[in-house]
Design an enzyme around this catalytic site. Structure first.
Site, PDB file in Angstrom:
ATOM      1  N   LYS A 279      17.926 -44.389   4.309  1.00 24.82           N
ATOM      2  CA  LYS A 279      19.090 -45.094   3.753  1.00 24.82           C
ATOM      3  C   LYS A 279      19.907 -44.176   2.853  1.00 24.82           C
ATOM      4  O   LYS A 279      21.151 -44.175   2.896  1.00 24.82           O
ATOM      5  CB  LYS A 279      18.627 -46.317   2.972  1.00 24.82           C
ATOM      6  CG  LYS A 279      17.998 -47.407   3.824  1.00 24.82           C
ATOM      7  CD  LYS A 279      17.411 -48.510   2.954  1.00 24.82           C
ATOM      8  CE  LYS A 279      16.654 -49.533   3.786  1.00 24.82           C
ATOM      9  NZ  LYS A 279      15.994 -50.563   2.928  1.00 24.82           N
ATOM     10  N   ILE A 281      20.052 -40.883   2.972  1.00 24.37           N
ATOM     11  CA  ILE A 281      20.732 -39.890   3.809  1.00 24.37           C
ATOM     12  C   ILE A 281      21.949 -40.515   4.483  1.00 24.37           C
ATOM     13  O   ILE A 281      23.029 -39.913   4.545  1.00 24.37           O
ATOM     14  CB  ILE A 281      19.753 -39.307   4.846  1.00 24.37           C
ATOM     15  CG1 ILE A 281      18.673 -38.469   4.141  1.00 24.37           C
ATOM     16  CG2 ILE A 281      20.488 -38.466   5.887  1.00 24.37           C
ATOM     17  CD1 ILE A 281      17.492 -38.106   5.035  1.00 24.37           C
ATOM     18  N   SER A 283      23.758 -42.911   3.419  1.00 31.29           N
ATOM     19  CA  SER A 283      24.823 -43.139   2.435  1.00 31.29           C
ATOM     20  C   SER A 283      25.554 -41.846   2.079  1.00 31.29           C
ATOM     21  O   SER A 283      26.648 -41.885   1.502  1.00 31.29           O
ATOM     22  CB  SER A 283      24.244 -43.778   1.170  1.00 31.29           C
ATOM     23  OG  SER A 283      23.440 -42.858   0.451  1.00 31.29           O
ATOM     24  N   ASN A 284      24.963 -40.715   2.425  1.00 35.67           N
ATOM     25  CA  ASN A 284      25.573 -39.413   2.131  1.00 35.67           C
ATOM     26  C   ASN A 284      26.306 -38.803   3.325  1.00 35.67           C
ATOM     27  O   ASN A 284      26.742 -37.650   3.244  1.00 35.67           O
ATOM     28  CB  ASN A 284      24.491 -38.419   1.692  1.00 35.67           C
ATOM     29  CG  ASN A 284      24.148 -38.533   0.218  1.00 35.67           C
ATOM     30  OD1 ASN A 284      24.851 -39.180  -0.543  1.00 35.67           O
ATOM     31  ND2 ASN A 284      23.053 -37.909  -0.179  1.00 35.67           N
ATOM     32  N   GLU A 297       6.903 -39.145  10.473  1.00 39.08           N
ATOM     33  CA  GLU A 297       5.700 -39.865  10.905  1.00 39.08           C
ATOM     34  C   GLU A 297       5.146 -40.548   9.675  1.00 39.08           C
ATOM     35  O   GLU A 297       4.946 -39.919   8.635  1.00 39.08           O
ATOM     36  CB  GLU A 297       4.685 -38.881  11.506  1.00 39.08           C
ATOM     37  CG  GLU A 297       3.580 -39.562  12.297  1.00 39.08           C
ATOM     38  CD  GLU A 297       2.354 -39.834  11.450  1.00 39.08           C
ATOM     39  OE1 GLU A 297       1.981 -41.022  11.341  1.00 39.08           O
ATOM     40  OE2 GLU A 297       1.794 -38.894  10.898  1.00 39.08           O
ATOM     41  N   CYS A 331      -3.457 -41.312   9.131  1.00 39.83           N
ATOM     42  CA  CYS A 331      -2.474 -42.289   9.591  1.00 39.83           C
ATOM     43  C   CYS A 331      -2.923 -42.943  10.887  1.00 39.83           C
ATOM     44  O   CYS A 331      -2.480 -44.039  11.218  1.00 39.83           O
ATOM     45  CB  CYS A 331      -1.112 -41.649   9.753  1.00 39.83           C
ATOM     46  SG  CYS A 331      -1.142 -40.089  10.628  1.00 39.83           S
TER      47      CYS A 331
END
Length: 546
Positions: A279, A281, A283-284, A297, A331
């Site tokens: 988000k 990134i 917005s930029n 990941e 993970c």
């Protein structure tokens, strides 16, 4: 340059042979000596490495030993905003020379680094991973030795194959070519605590195709990651290509993604953090030269599904390994287990409980323990809190369920049985040694597949166990979107570089498949070149003539 006068072939690449560390073996003695030496010399001081120079900021943070949290493995200097900017600027200054370095020379650096890891630094890097990240000898061998070697060597193999991909057709008088350029700007690598190899790969994958990188290591893996950076420099990596900036993650990362020169994020970590970064990134976007590549990941809520035809003994062994190796801090670790009633009551439950109760848990400094500590206090509190909540919600703990953080962060391997397939321990990622079992009716095999597919937001790994081939095929089809890595009669952990490309979709990440050629496409920007040898003599085409 003479190094550009031939099309070189890299050596034959294969997986790094695993060492077993059997009692009385030379490798056990070597590793034990490395652990003892590291214990005697700790704590180590880790600076920021900017343009190859060590810089100490005075803002000192600590990396503790999770098996003995009173002991400090390393004290590292957190990067200041000024240093982060120096790292960005230094990397960008080195970019042209690095991307123009002949491919054979870039490849040689990674091949040499792999050999240094396999030999000279093997035990030291493993010891750092054991003491700093809580792994036992076998888990450290898998990670810090074998997999890191594999990542570096197979990266060379795959990039060679990538560069060889050229247009298959050329019209008469035309030569078509494709160039695989690095991205414009710098790559930010944000690396996790749980795999030293992932740290190396998150930096190595973009760098080997000509990018420059700012490396933000996990506070809980700083020392092993520092050693990897040291090894790359010793292998010949130009000092400014990879900038090593430990420190406060939100501040360092925010400063990097706020730079107009930011080109890509290579991330492994939590789903929440990854979504938040995406988000930010987005917005930029107006400040960037292009659209940054976001490669990540994140988490998983991985499953084993047992068909009534499955073998009990094998199924139990696979479940224990998948759920409790490295205290479930993978993970890909097993979290959800679906067992048919006939199998559960026919011996699966009894065998599982008997085997789990035999597992010993203890520090990495003792060879006999299958399971070690969890990484930190916040992890310990989260894991134990979820176990308590699961019990309050009606879950039955049939094995484990005890913990102790008086010296190290130890949580016993825990098995919970639930009647609610959407209970907290079946849906929320725990990242600890906890598996939850849901017993389904034999006739509900296909509906259980649907249940598995829809219970969580994740899609990382999963396994089906059966001897009935039709059941295997049916489950593989019904669960085709539930796991990016799907295993048949094998546990849901343990992907091997070059054999099982790793990654999941949905909330588990961008599924770009590390350990394969796919990952490198994300860090290059292709240019198609057409060269014409026959000049036209008239602008008119035959169709224009009368």
């Amino acid at each position: 340059m003479s190094s550009q006068l031939a099309a070189f072939r890299v050596p034959v690449i294969d997986n790094e042979p695993m060492r077993n560390y059997a009692p009385g073996s030379a490798e056990r003695a070597g590793l034990q000596a490395a652990v003892d030496k590291m214990l005697s010399q700790a704590p180590f001081e880790v600076p920021c490495i900017i343009d190859g120079k060590t810089i100490k900021t005075g803002d000192v943070q600590t990396q503790i030993m999770p098996h003995d949290h009173a002991r400090v493995l390393a004290k590292y200097h957190a990067a200041t905003p000024e240093l982060v900017q120096q790292a960005i600027d230094g990397a960008l200054k080195a970019k042209t020379a690095w991307e123009e370095l002949p491919w054979a020379d870039r490849a040689a650096i990674f091949l040499k680094a792999a050999d240094l890891i396999a030999g000279k630094y093997r035990y030291e890097l493993m010891a750092a991973t054991m003491l700093g990240q809580g792994k036992n000898a076998w888990q450290a061998e898998i990670d810090a030795a074998a997999e890191l070697c594999d990542f570096f060597r197979f990266s060379v193999k795959y990039v060679e194959e990538l560069y060889a991909q050229q247009p298959p057709r050329n019209s008469a008088g035309v030569w078509n070519r494709t160039e695989f350029r690095p991205l414009e700007g710098f790559v930010l690598a944000v690396t996790p605590f749980n795999f030293t190899a992932i740290g190396g790969n998150l930096v190595g994958a973009p760098v080997i195709v000509g990018n420059v990188c700012v490396w933000k290591p996990s506070p809980m893996a700083t020392y092993s990651n520092f050693l990897v950076h040291k090894i790359l420099l010793e292998a010949g990596m130009p000092p400014s290509v990879i900038q090593f900036v430990p420190g406060d993650a939100p501040k360092v990362v925010q400063q990097c993604i706020d730079s107009p020169k930011f080109a890509s994020l290579h991330f492994t970590g939590s789903t929440h953090v990854f979504r938040d970064l995406w988000k930010k990134i987005a917005s930029n976007l107006d400040i960037y030269k292009g659209y940054p590549r976001i490669v990540g990941e994140t988490g998983g809520k991985n499953f084993h599904l047992y068909h009534p035809s499955a073998d009990i003994q094998s199924g139990v062994v696979q479940a224990i390994r998948a759920a409790f190796e490295y205290s479930g801090q993978k993970c890909s670790a097993l979290a959800r287990v679906y067992v048919p009633r006939s199998l559960w009551e026919g011996g699966f439950q009894q065998t599982l409980v008997e085997q789990v109760n035999k597992i010993t848990i203890g520090p990495c400094t003792s060879w006999d323990h299958f399971t070690g500590p969890v990484i930190a206090k916040h992890s310990f509190d989260k894991i134990t809190g979820i176990i308590e909540k699961a019990k309050k919600d009606g879950g039955e703990v049939i094995a484990g369920g005890k913990w102790d953080d008086s010296k190290g962060f130890f949580v016993q391997p825990t098995v919970i049985v639930t009647k609610d397939p959407k209970s907290v321990s079946m849906t929320q990622e725990i990242f600890g040694p906890v598996m939850t079992v849901y017993v389904y009716e034999d006739a509900d095999f296909e509906s259980t597949c649907e249940l598995i597919d829809t219970t969580t937001e994740y899609g990382l790994t999963g396994s089906i166990f059966a001897t009935d081939r039709l059941a295997l095929q049916r489950a593989a089809h019904l669960l085709r979107n539930a796991a990016g890595n799907f295993y048949i009669n094998d546990k849901c952990t343990g992907a091997v570089v070059g054999q099982q490309p790793f990654g999941g979709a949905r909330a588990s990440g961008t599924n770009d498949k590390s350990g394969s050629i796919n990952i490198f496409y994300r860090f290059i920007s292709a240019r198609s070149v057409k060269e014409n040898f026959v000049a036209p003599t008239d602008y008119l085409y035959p169709s224009n003539l009368l």
